[in-house]
Design a protein around this motif. Structure first.
Motif, PDB file in Angstrom:
ATOM      1  N   SER A 182      43.120  33.051  -2.108  1.00 49.14           N
ATOM      2  CA  SER A 182      44.109  33.434  -1.099  1.00 49.14           C
ATOM      3  C   SER A 182      45.285  34.200  -1.703  1.00 49.14           C
ATOM      4  O   SER A 182      46.147  34.682  -0.981  1.00 49.14           O
ATOM      5  N   SER A 183      45.297  34.347  -3.019  1.00 45.80           N
ATOM      6  CA  SER A 183      46.372  35.055  -3.707  1.00 45.80           C
ATOM      7  C   SER A 183      46.028  36.540  -3.841  1.00 45.80           C
ATOM      8  O   SER A 183      44.967  36.894  -4.355  1.00 45.80           O
ATOM      9  N   GLU A 184      46.926  37.381  -3.409  1.00 48.66           N
ATOM     10  CA  GLU A 184      46.702  38.821  -3.519  1.00 48.66           C
ATOM     11  C   GLU A 184      46.533  39.246  -4.979  1.00 48.66           C
ATOM     12  O   GLU A 184      45.762  40.144  -5.287  1.00 48.66           O
ATOM     13  N   THR A 185      47.245  38.596  -5.880  1.00 50.74           N
ATOM     14  CA  THR A 185      47.177  38.922  -7.305  1.00 50.74           C
ATOM     15  C   THR A 185      45.877  38.444  -7.932  1.00 50.74           C
ATOM     16  O   THR A 185      45.291  39.130  -8.758  1.00 50.74           O
ATOM     17  N   LEU A 186      45.413  37.270  -7.550  1.00 49.02           N
ATOM     18  CA  LEU A 186      44.305  36.608  -8.246  1.00 49.02           C
ATOM     19  C   LEU A 186      42.948  36.742  -7.575  1.00 49.02           C
ATOM     20  O   LEU A 186      41.929  36.474  -8.207  1.00 49.02           O
ATOM     21  N   ASN A 187      42.911  37.156  -6.313  1.00 47.34           N
ATOM     22  CA  ASN A 187      41.653  37.073  -5.567  1.00 47.34           C
ATOM     23  C   ASN A 187      40.534  37.954  -6.118  1.00 47.34           C
ATOM     24  O   ASN A 187      39.379  37.748  -5.802  1.00 47.34           O
ATOM     25  N   GLY A 188      40.844  38.916  -6.968  1.00 47.46           N
ATOM     26  CA  GLY A 188      39.806  39.752  -7.563  1.00 47.46           C
ATOM     27  C   GLY A 188      39.243  39.192  -8.859  1.00 47.46           C
ATOM     28  O   GLY A 188      38.272  39.721  -9.399  1.00 47.46           O
ATOM     29  N   VAL A 189      39.836  38.102  -9.370  1.00 47.95           N
ATOM     30  CA  VAL A 189      39.342  37.496 -10.604  1.00 47.95           C
ATOM     31  C   VAL A 189      38.078  36.706 -10.281  1.00 47.95           C
ATOM     32  O   VAL A 189      38.089  35.864  -9.382  1.00 47.95           O
ATOM     33  N   PRO A 190      36.976  36.974 -10.984  1.00 52.08           N
ATOM     34  CA  PRO A 190      35.750  36.220 -10.713  1.00 52.08           C
ATOM     35  C   PRO A 190      35.932  34.737 -11.032  1.00 52.08           C
ATOM     36  O   PRO A 190      36.523  34.380 -12.053  1.00 52.08           O
ATOM     37  N   VAL A 191      35.418  33.898 -10.151  1.00 48.27           N
ATOM     38  CA  VAL A 191      35.466  32.449 -10.354  1.00 48.27           C
ATOM     39  C   VAL A 191      34.032  31.927 -10.353  1.00 48.27           C
ATOM     40  O   VAL A 191      33.268  32.185  -9.422  1.00 48.27           O
ATOM     41  N   VAL A 192      33.696  31.206 -11.424  1.00 43.69           N
ATOM     42  CA  VAL A 192      32.396  30.564 -11.539  1.00 43.69           C
ATOM     43  C   VAL A 192      32.626  29.064 -11.481  1.00 43.69           C
ATOM     44  O   VAL A 192      33.320  28.511 -12.335  1.00 43.69           O
ATOM     45  N   VAL A 193      32.075  28.419 -10.463  1.00 38.22           N
ATOM     46  CA  VAL A 193      32.113  26.970 -10.424  1.00 38.22           C
ATOM     47  C   VAL A 193      31.077  26.483 -11.425  1.00 38.22           C
ATOM     48  O   VAL A 193      29.922  26.883 -11.388  1.00 38.22           O
ATOM     49  N   LEU A 194      31.533  25.659 -12.360  1.00 38.31           N
ATOM     50  CA  LEU A 194      30.678  25.072 -13.392  1.00 38.31           C
ATOM     51  C   LEU A 194      30.849  23.562 -13.246  1.00 38.31           C
ATOM     52  O   LEU A 194      31.855  23.001 -13.670  1.00 38.31           O
ATOM     53  N   THR A 195      29.887  22.916 -12.597  1.00 41.76           N
ATOM     54  CA  THR A 195      30.079  21.543 -12.160  1.00 41.76           C
ATOM     55  C   THR A 195      28.786  20.744 -12.214  1.00 41.76           C
ATOM     56  O   THR A 195      27.701  21.318 -12.349  1.00 41.76           O
ATOM     57  N   THR A 196      28.926  19.441 -12.087  1.00 42.33           N
ATOM     58  CA  THR A 196      27.758  18.568 -11.981  1.00 42.33           C
ATOM     59  C   THR A 196      27.373  18.328 -10.527  1.00 42.33           C
ATOM     60  O   THR A 196      26.334  17.749 -10.254  1.00 42.33           O
ATOM     61  N   SER A 197      28.206  18.764  -9.601  1.00 45.47           N
ATOM     62  CA  SER A 197      27.964  18.498  -8.184  1.00 45.47           C
ATOM     63  C   SER A 197      26.954  19.474  -7.588  1.00 45.47           C
ATOM     64  O   SER A 197      27.195  20.677  -7.528  1.00 45.47           O
ATOM     65  N   SER A 198      25.847  18.906  -7.141  1.00 46.82           N
ATOM     66  CA  SER A 198      24.852  19.731  -6.437  1.00 46.82           C
ATOM     67  C   SER A 198      24.868  19.429  -4.942  1.00 46.82           C
ATOM     68  O   SER A 198      23.927  19.784  -4.229  1.00 46.82           O
ATOM     69  N   GLU A 199      25.934  18.779  -4.478  1.00 41.69           N
ATOM     70  CA  GLU A 199      26.053  18.444  -3.060  1.00 41.69           C
ATOM     71  C   GLU A 199      26.109  19.721  -2.221  1.00 41.69           C
ATOM     72  O   GLU A 199      26.887  20.631  -2.519  1.00 41.69           O
TER      73      GLU A 199
END
Length: 144
Positions: free
Chosen positions: A82-99
Protein backbone atom coordinates in the motif's frame (compact mmCIF):
# COMPACT_ATOMS: atom_id res chain seq x y z
CA UNK A 1 17.92 6.66 7.30
CA UNK A 2 19.47 3.31 6.30
CA UNK A 3 22.99 3.75 4.98
CA UNK A 4 23.96 3.61 1.32
CA UNK A 5 25.86 0.35 1.88
CA UNK A 6 22.45 -1.29 1.61
CA UNK A 7 22.34 -0.90 -2.18
CA UNK A 8 21.00 -4.10 -3.79
CA UNK A 9 20.16 -5.50 -0.37
CA UNK A 10 17.88 -8.40 0.40
CA UNK A 11 15.61 -7.96 3.39
CA UNK A 12 14.82 -11.08 5.38
CA UNK A 13 11.88 -10.66 7.76
CA UNK A 14 12.01 -13.74 9.98
CA UNK A 15 11.61 -14.30 13.71
CA UNK A 16 12.83 -17.90 13.95
CA UNK A 17 16.59 -17.87 14.71
CA UNK A 18 17.06 -21.31 13.14
CA UNK A 19 15.43 -20.19 9.89
CA UNK A 20 17.48 -16.97 9.89
CA UNK A 21 20.66 -19.02 10.34
CA UNK A 22 19.65 -21.49 7.60
CA UNK A 23 18.88 -18.68 5.19
CA UNK A 24 22.11 -16.82 5.90
CA UNK A 25 24.17 -20.02 5.63
CA UNK A 26 22.47 -20.99 2.37
CA UNK A 27 23.19 -17.59 0.83
CA UNK A 28 26.77 -17.62 2.17
CA UNK A 29 27.39 -21.06 0.66
CA UNK A 30 26.36 -19.59 -2.68
CA UNK A 31 28.65 -16.56 -2.20
CA UNK A 32 25.73 -14.17 -2.43
CA UNK A 33 27.14 -10.68 -2.78
CA UNK A 34 23.97 -8.80 -1.82
CA UNK A 35 23.91 -7.46 1.73
CA UNK A 36 21.22 -9.18 3.79
CA UNK A 37 19.29 -7.18 6.35
CA UNK A 38 17.52 -9.29 8.97
CA UNK A 39 14.42 -7.92 10.67
CA UNK A 40 13.03 -10.08 13.48
CA UNK A 41 9.36 -9.11 13.78
CA UNK A 42 6.59 -7.26 11.99
CA UNK A 43 6.94 -4.10 14.04
CA UNK A 44 10.68 -3.86 13.38
CA UNK A 45 10.02 -4.47 9.67
CA UNK A 46 7.47 -1.66 9.41
CA UNK A 47 9.73 0.75 11.34
CA UNK A 48 12.62 -0.08 8.99
CA UNK A 49 10.41 0.30 5.90
CA UNK A 50 9.36 3.75 7.10
CA UNK A 51 13.03 4.78 6.82
CA UNK A 52 13.09 3.71 3.17
CA UNK A 53 10.58 6.46 2.39
CA UNK A 54 13.36 8.98 3.10
CA UNK A 55 15.13 8.07 -0.15
CA UNK A 56 17.40 5.22 0.99
CA UNK A 57 18.15 2.52 -1.60
CA UNK A 58 15.29 0.07 -1.96
CA UNK A 59 16.02 -3.64 -1.56
CA UNK A 60 16.05 -5.93 -4.59
CA UNK A 61 13.68 -8.32 -2.82
CA UNK A 62 11.99 -8.82 0.54
CA UNK A 63 11.79 -12.35 1.94
CA UNK A 64 8.85 -12.41 4.31
CA UNK A 65 7.73 -15.01 6.83
CA UNK A 66 4.01 -14.97 7.60
CA UNK A 67 4.10 -16.10 11.21
CA UNK A 68 5.69 -13.05 12.88
CA UNK A 69 5.22 -11.51 16.31
CA UNK A 70 3.74 -8.01 16.82
CA UNK A 71 2.48 -7.63 13.23
CA UNK A 72 1.84 -10.66 11.04
CA UNK A 73 3.57 -11.15 7.73
CA UNK A 74 0.27 -10.42 5.99
CA UNK A 75 0.05 -7.08 7.82
CA UNK A 76 3.62 -6.26 6.77
CA UNK A 77 2.81 -7.26 3.19
CA UNK A 78 -0.26 -5.04 3.20
CA UNK A 79 1.87 -2.14 4.47
CA UNK A 80 4.51 -2.67 1.76
CA UNK A 81 2.05 -3.02 -1.11
CA UNK A 82 0.00 0.00 0.00
CA UNK A 83 3.08 2.25 0.09
CA UNK A 84 3.73 4.30 -3.03
CA UNK A 85 7.48 4.09 -2.32
CA UNK A 86 7.65 0.36 -1.58
CA UNK A 87 4.92 -1.26 -3.66
CA UNK A 88 7.29 -1.99 -6.57
CA UNK A 89 9.72 -3.96 -4.40
CA UNK A 90 9.25 -7.70 -5.03
CA UNK A 91 8.06 -9.61 -1.97
CA UNK A 92 8.55 -13.36 -1.66
CA UNK A 93 6.67 -15.06 1.13
CA UNK A 94 9.03 -17.71 2.51
CA UNK A 95 7.02 -19.63 5.08
CA UNK A 96 6.01 -22.99 6.49
CA UNK A 97 2.32 -22.17 6.09
CA UNK A 98 0.62 -24.00 3.26
CA UNK A 99 -2.84 -22.95 4.45
CA UNK A 100 -5.03 -22.03 1.47
CA UNK A 101 -6.27 -18.89 3.23
CA UNK A 102 -2.69 -17.63 3.75
CA UNK A 103 -1.79 -18.27 0.11
CA UNK A 104 -4.96 -16.60 -1.20
CA UNK A 105 -4.61 -13.61 1.13
CA UNK A 106 -0.93 -13.13 0.26
CA UNK A 107 -1.69 -13.05 -3.47
CA UNK A 108 -4.69 -10.81 -2.92
CA UNK A 109 -2.38 -8.35 -1.12
CA UNK A 110 0.10 -8.40 -4.01
CA UNK A 111 2.85 -10.87 -3.09
CA UNK A 112 5.13 -11.68 -6.03
CA UNK A 113 5.83 -15.28 -5.04
CA UNK A 114 4.82 -17.74 -2.32
CA UNK A 115 7.46 -20.34 -1.41
CA UNK A 116 7.20 -23.06 1.23
CA UNK A 117 10.32 -23.45 3.36
CA UNK A 118 11.86 -26.87 2.86
CA UNK A 119 12.77 -28.70 6.06
CA UNK A 120 15.84 -30.37 4.53
CA UNK A 121 18.92 -28.10 4.46
CA UNK A 122 20.05 -29.20 0.98
CA UNK A 123 16.62 -28.39 -0.43
CA UNK A 124 16.66 -25.10 1.46
CA UNK A 125 19.95 -24.24 -0.28
CA UNK A 126 18.30 -25.02 -3.62
CA UNK A 127 15.46 -22.64 -2.77
CA UNK A 128 17.96 -19.93 -1.74
CA UNK A 129 19.85 -20.37 -5.01
CA UNK A 130 16.65 -20.02 -7.03
CA UNK A 131 15.59 -16.93 -5.10
CA UNK A 132 19.03 -15.36 -5.55
CA UNK A 133 19.24 -16.22 -9.23
CA UNK A 134 15.79 -14.99 -10.11
CA UNK A 135 15.45 -11.84 -8.00
CA UNK A 136 19.09 -10.68 -8.03
CA UNK A 137 20.16 -11.67 -11.54
CA UNK A 138 17.31 -12.51 -13.92
CA UNK A 139 14.51 -10.21 -12.79
CA UNK A 140 14.50 -6.72 -14.28
CA UNK A 141 13.10 -4.46 -11.57
CA UNK A 142 10.75 -1.59 -12.33
CA UNK A 143 12.18 1.91 -12.43
CA UNK A 144 12.57 3.26 -8.92
Amino acid sequence: MPDDNNVNSIILIEDNPVDVDLTLRAFKMRNLSNPIIVLRDGEEAIRWMEKLKDGAPLPVVILLDLKLPKYSGLEVLKYIKSSETLNGVPVVVLTTSSEDDDVKQAYKLGVNSYVLKPVDFEKFIDVAVQIELYWSVLNKPGIR
